[in-house]
Design a protein around this motif. Sequence first.
Motif, PDB file in Angstrom:
ATOM      1  N   VAL A  43       0.850  -1.190   0.000  1.00 42.24           N
ATOM      2  CA  VAL A  43       0.000   0.000   0.000  1.00 42.24           C
ATOM      3  C   VAL A  43       0.889   1.244   0.000  1.00 42.24           C
ATOM      4  N   THR A  44       0.641   2.152  -0.945  1.00 45.71           N
ATOM      5  CA  THR A  44       1.422   3.399  -0.996  1.00 45.71           C
ATOM      6  C   THR A  44       0.758   4.517  -0.199  1.00 45.71           C
ATOM      7  N   GLY A  45      -0.557   4.459  -0.033  1.00 46.57           N
ATOM      8  CA  GLY A  45      -1.258   5.504   0.711  1.00 46.57           C
ATOM      9  C   GLY A  45      -2.742   5.480   0.409  1.00 46.57           C
ATOM     10  N   LYS A  46      -3.429   6.479   0.931  1.00 47.62           N
ATOM     11  CA  LYS A  46      -4.871   6.584   0.714  1.00 47.62           C
ATOM     12  C   LYS A  46      -5.159   7.227  -0.640  1.00 47.62           C
ATOM     13  N   LEU A  47      -6.295   6.843  -1.213  1.00 49.63           N
ATOM     14  CA  LEU A  47      -6.744   7.472  -2.447  1.00 49.63           C
ATOM     15  C   LEU A  47      -7.458   8.787  -2.127  1.00 49.63           C
ATOM     16  N   PRO A  48      -7.413   9.750  -3.034  1.00 51.65           N
ATOM     17  CA  PRO A  48      -8.037  11.049  -2.754  1.00 51.65           C
ATOM     18  C   PRO A  48      -9.555  10.976  -2.843  1.00 51.65           C
ATOM     19  N   LEU A  49     -10.183  11.938  -2.194  1.00 54.07           N
ATOM     20  CA  LEU A  49     -11.607  12.164  -2.418  1.00 54.07           C
ATOM     21  C   LEU A  49     -11.752  12.821  -3.785  1.00 54.07           C
ATOM     22  N   LEU A  50     -12.641  12.286  -4.614  1.00 58.48           N
ATOM     23  CA  LEU A  50     -12.906  12.871  -5.929  1.00 58.48           C
ATOM     24  C   LEU A  50     -14.160  13.722  -5.844  1.00 58.48           C
ATOM     25  N   GLY A  51     -14.143  14.858  -6.512  1.00 61.85           N
ATOM     26  CA  GLY A  51     -15.297  15.737  -6.407  1.00 61.85           C
ATOM     27  C   GLY A  51     -15.462  16.652  -7.596  1.00 61.85           C
ATOM     28  N   LEU A  52     -16.316  17.655  -7.406  1.00 64.26           N
ATOM     29  CA  LEU A  52     -16.726  18.550  -8.480  1.00 64.26           C
ATOM     30  C   LEU A  52     -16.730  19.995  -7.997  1.00 64.26           C
ATOM     31  N   GLY A  53     -16.440  20.908  -8.911  1.00 66.68           N
ATOM     32  CA  GLY A  53     -16.637  22.320  -8.645  1.00 66.68           C
ATOM     33  C   GLY A  53     -18.109  22.656  -8.816  1.00 66.68           C
ATOM     34  N   MET A  54     -18.755  23.043  -7.721  1.00 69.44           N
ATOM     35  CA  MET A  54     -20.204  23.221  -7.705  1.00 69.44           C
ATOM     36  C   MET A  54     -20.599  24.668  -8.012  1.00 69.44           C
ATOM     37  N   PRO A  55     -21.809  24.872  -8.532  1.00 67.02           N
ATOM     38  CA  PRO A  55     -22.280  26.226  -8.854  1.00 67.02           C
ATOM     39  C   PRO A  55     -22.682  26.993  -7.601  1.00 67.02           C
ATOM     40  N   TYR A  56     -22.825  28.315  -7.753  1.00 69.98           N
ATOM     41  CA  TYR A  56     -23.227  29.169  -6.633  1.00 69.98           C
ATOM     42  C   TYR A  56     -24.754  29.296  -6.598  1.00 69.98           C
ATOM     43  N   HIS A  57     -25.411  28.171  -6.580  1.00 69.73           N
ATOM     44  CA  HIS A  57     -26.866  28.128  -6.429  1.00 69.73           C
ATOM     45  C   HIS A  57     -27.255  26.691  -6.116  1.00 69.73           C
ATOM     46  N   GLN A  58     -28.469  26.516  -5.636  1.00 67.37           N
ATOM     47  CA  GLN A  58     -28.942  25.170  -5.361  1.00 67.37           C
ATOM     48  C   GLN A  58     -29.214  24.439  -6.667  1.00 67.37           C
ATOM     49  N   LEU A  59     -28.887  23.168  -6.695  1.00 61.90           N
ATOM     50  CA  LEU A  59     -29.136  22.357  -7.878  1.00 61.90           C
ATOM     51  C   LEU A  59     -30.605  21.970  -7.947  1.00 61.90           C
ATOM     52  N   PRO A  60     -31.175  21.919  -9.152  1.00 59.41           N
ATOM     53  CA  PRO A  60     -32.551  21.429  -9.265  1.00 59.41           C
ATOM     54  C   PRO A  60     -32.614  19.949  -8.897  1.00 59.41           C
ATOM     55  N   ALA A  61     -33.720  19.551  -8.273  1.00 59.53           N
ATOM     56  CA  ALA A  61     -33.862  18.167  -7.809  1.00 59.53           C
ATOM     57  C   ALA A  61     -33.735  17.171  -8.953  1.00 59.53           C
ATOM     58  N   ALA A  62     -34.125  17.594 -10.173  1.00 64.34           N
ATOM     59  CA  ALA A  62     -34.077  16.681 -11.315  1.00 64.34           C
ATOM     60  C   ALA A  62     -32.656  16.281 -11.696  1.00 64.34           C
ATOM     61  N   SER A  63     -31.649  17.036 -11.210  1.00 60.14           N
ATOM     62  CA  SER A  63     -30.257  16.704 -11.551  1.00 60.14           C
ATOM     63  C   SER A  63     -29.584  15.841 -10.489  1.00 60.14           C
ATOM     64  N   TYR A  64     -30.284  15.553  -9.390  1.00 61.72           N
ATOM     65  CA  TYR A  64     -29.667  14.809  -8.294  1.00 61.72           C
ATOM     66  C   TYR A  64     -29.131  13.454  -8.753  1.00 61.72           C
ATOM     67  N   GLN A  65     -29.905  12.750  -9.571  1.00 60.92           N
ATOM     68  CA  GLN A  65     -29.509  11.391  -9.949  1.00 60.92           C
ATOM     69  C   GLN A  65     -28.168  11.388 -10.665  1.00 60.92           C
ATOM     70  N   GLN A  66     -28.013  12.312 -11.649  1.00 62.81           N
ATOM     71  CA  GLN A  66     -26.751  12.341 -12.397  1.00 62.81           C
ATOM     72  C   GLN A  66     -25.585  12.711 -11.489  1.00 62.81           C
ATOM     73  N   ILE A  67     -25.800  13.667 -10.574  1.00 65.44           N
ATOM     74  CA  ILE A  67     -24.727  14.043  -9.654  1.00 65.44           C
ATOM     75  C   ILE A  67     -24.350  12.850  -8.784  1.00 65.44           C
ATOM     76  N   ARG A  68     -25.328  12.182  -8.244  1.00 61.79           N
ATOM     77  CA  ARG A  68     -25.040  11.036  -7.367  1.00 61.79           C
ATOM     78  C   ARG A  68     -24.331   9.915  -8.118  1.00 61.79           C
ATOM     79  N   GLU A  69     -24.672   9.714  -9.392  1.00 62.41           N
ATOM     80  CA  GLU A  69     -24.030   8.658 -10.176  1.00 62.41           C
ATOM     81  C   GLU A  69     -22.528   8.883 -10.297  1.00 62.41           C
ATOM     82  N   THR A  70     -22.110  10.142 -10.328  1.00 63.03           N
ATOM     83  CA  THR A  70     -20.671  10.426 -10.445  1.00 63.03           C
ATOM     84  C   THR A  70     -19.942  10.231  -9.120  1.00 63.03           C
ATOM     85  N   GLY A  71     -20.693  10.115  -8.019  1.00 59.76           N
ATOM     86  CA  GLY A  71     -20.108   9.791  -6.716  1.00 59.76           C
ATOM     87  C   GLY A  71     -19.191  10.825  -6.117  1.00 59.76           C
TER      88      GLY A  71
END
Length: 659
Positions: free
Chosen positions: A251-279
């Motif tokens: 083992v060389t070390g821990k893997l990083p947390l992967l993420g996204l640069g988020m917008p400066y507003h709340q996301l519409p609920a209809a986009s939740y599924q796609q966001i969650r799929e990317t983990g």
Amino acid sequence: MNALQRWSHTGVSLALAMTISLWMSIADAAPLQWQRLREGHMLIQVSQDDQLHLSWSPAWQADANEEHLYVLGNQGQLMQELVIPASSVQGNRIVALPAKDSPYTLVIPGYSFRSYQVATKSGQLQFEPAKLHVSLYARDGESLYFRQPAGVPVRLGGKYQQGVTGFQVKSLGNQASQQLRLQQHTRYSDSDSLTLPASNKETLWQLTFEGNGKAGFWLDGAANRFANNPQALFVPESQPGAATINVSAQVTGKLPLLGLGMPYHQLPAASYQQIRETGPRLAGLYSFVDLMAENPRREDAMRQQMQQLGMENSVTLLAGSRRQAYLQADSTTQRALHAWLEATKRLPKDGLHYLGLADEPNLNYPEYETFARYFTTLAAMVDDDARAAGVRLIAPASSRWINGPLSDNAAQRRGIDWAQRLLAEHGREIDAVAWHSWMIRDPLDTRRYRQQVNSAADLVGRDSRGQPAKTLLLDQTNIGSGSTLSPYEQNSYFAALWWTSVVINASRDGLLGGLNWFLAADEEGYPKGMLTPHTDGTSTLKPVGAAQVFIHNHWLEQALFVDNPAFEVDVLPMRSDDGQRFSVLGANKANRTQHLNLSLPACNDGTAVTLSALAPSQQDMTLASATPVTTQALQCVAGHVQLTIAPYQLFALGWEANP
């Protein structure tokens, strides 16, 4: 074998060979060299042992930027990596080219800060320019040549780059000519094109530059290759690559947390599924000080939504509205920071909230001293109560790291230098070092992300286990910087391959704490998201989003040591914290098949291994989408699995340790 037969044997039709023979005086007189190259791949075919003569001169800010060029053999093997330090603004190298490894590829990755000259004694040279971007400097009246296959329409693309104003194209068969005039577009991503209709026979075209200076030109629908004499239009024979890759149980070390640069507003609920799929596990956020000073609870709902979507950890950068980066330690900024700290204390105590007091200060502040005074004032506001709520202070959120930012006087603004100075002054207060990486555009150059991470670990120091003394965060990255974006990259499978390669290289040594793609969704003027939002609130995953779903589905917790001699294939072996589950994430970055022999830990005879793959929908990945994921059942034999990986394919292996 006469000349006509020889050309036909190498893939040139007899009709085209006859056309070329009429131009022998041009071919014989042309020098075997290319000049003023900025970005692209040079194919070099030699029939006898030869030498590559490479020289360079400064184009822009060369003294702030180290560059890497690569010479590959006919199976994609790395023959030589040419490291050009920032101090070498001009110079030259000679590389041996034995005939047995021909044809070669010289990779000149963009964005480059030097102008390159390439020459051989007797080789044939073809240039594959980067689409949309500046690939060379041209002079008015200079000509290149390209081939149009029979029965295929071809699109000649061009972009005005403050230099060349147009192109004249003429058939060397019937002498028909057309002109492409370049327009000055407001958006960098826009360009011009000319369609050459299909013909019942192969056509050789002469392309002549109109105007002097920077040139962006390319082909869609045919091989994107140009020669400076017709005789050099050989058809390269692609040979498969082969490598034995040894994965260790270490083992060389821990893997990083992967993420996204988020917008400066709340996301519409209809986009939740796609966001969650990317983990995503790490949210990249901005806090706009002018708005927070007016309304201290303005960002509460956005931050709570991020946590609900699985992003309990975050990196927040202070800025003005619309990401205005130059802030002062005035009453507005201090009120806003106080409001942000109080809002953080109200969040559930489940994650860490990294705070950057400025966005890319090495790019946006007039000099280091001004930023340091600002940092000193605001850093004093991060008290013990804030730290108990998970607040951690980062510095300096640089624009680029080893190399300077994309600005004048960049040699005095290198991110690593500003970080070193700030750590010397505020080392006890700083918990993490962060930077943003842009404009490493070629997937064959993404190994430089690994270099960045290791240099950051060296800067902060390593503990007895080799782990960095402070958290390392690459909290924003993308192929392009700002709005300097190409649809050939952002909207195609190219981005999927590029991002997977970046994830592998940045994560490989188990040193990085977090890695964010910037942005989550396309924004007006910045179409660089993983998702494309629609007016009804729904979103569509772009190919890079499909790649991130693929990565997430195979992501574990720990990185394993790997010995990988394949230059064109990246692999990242992983295992779960309990040591029971294993995976290997891989990317074939070349337009050739790869035959791989992988030695795997905890993979005894008969151990079931699942191979998953994601591939482009067509051979030209800059025009392709991602195909559905396929799976295949394999078995380990004596601790090994044998794989055949298609061109540009992403792949993953998964298996479990036997009880």
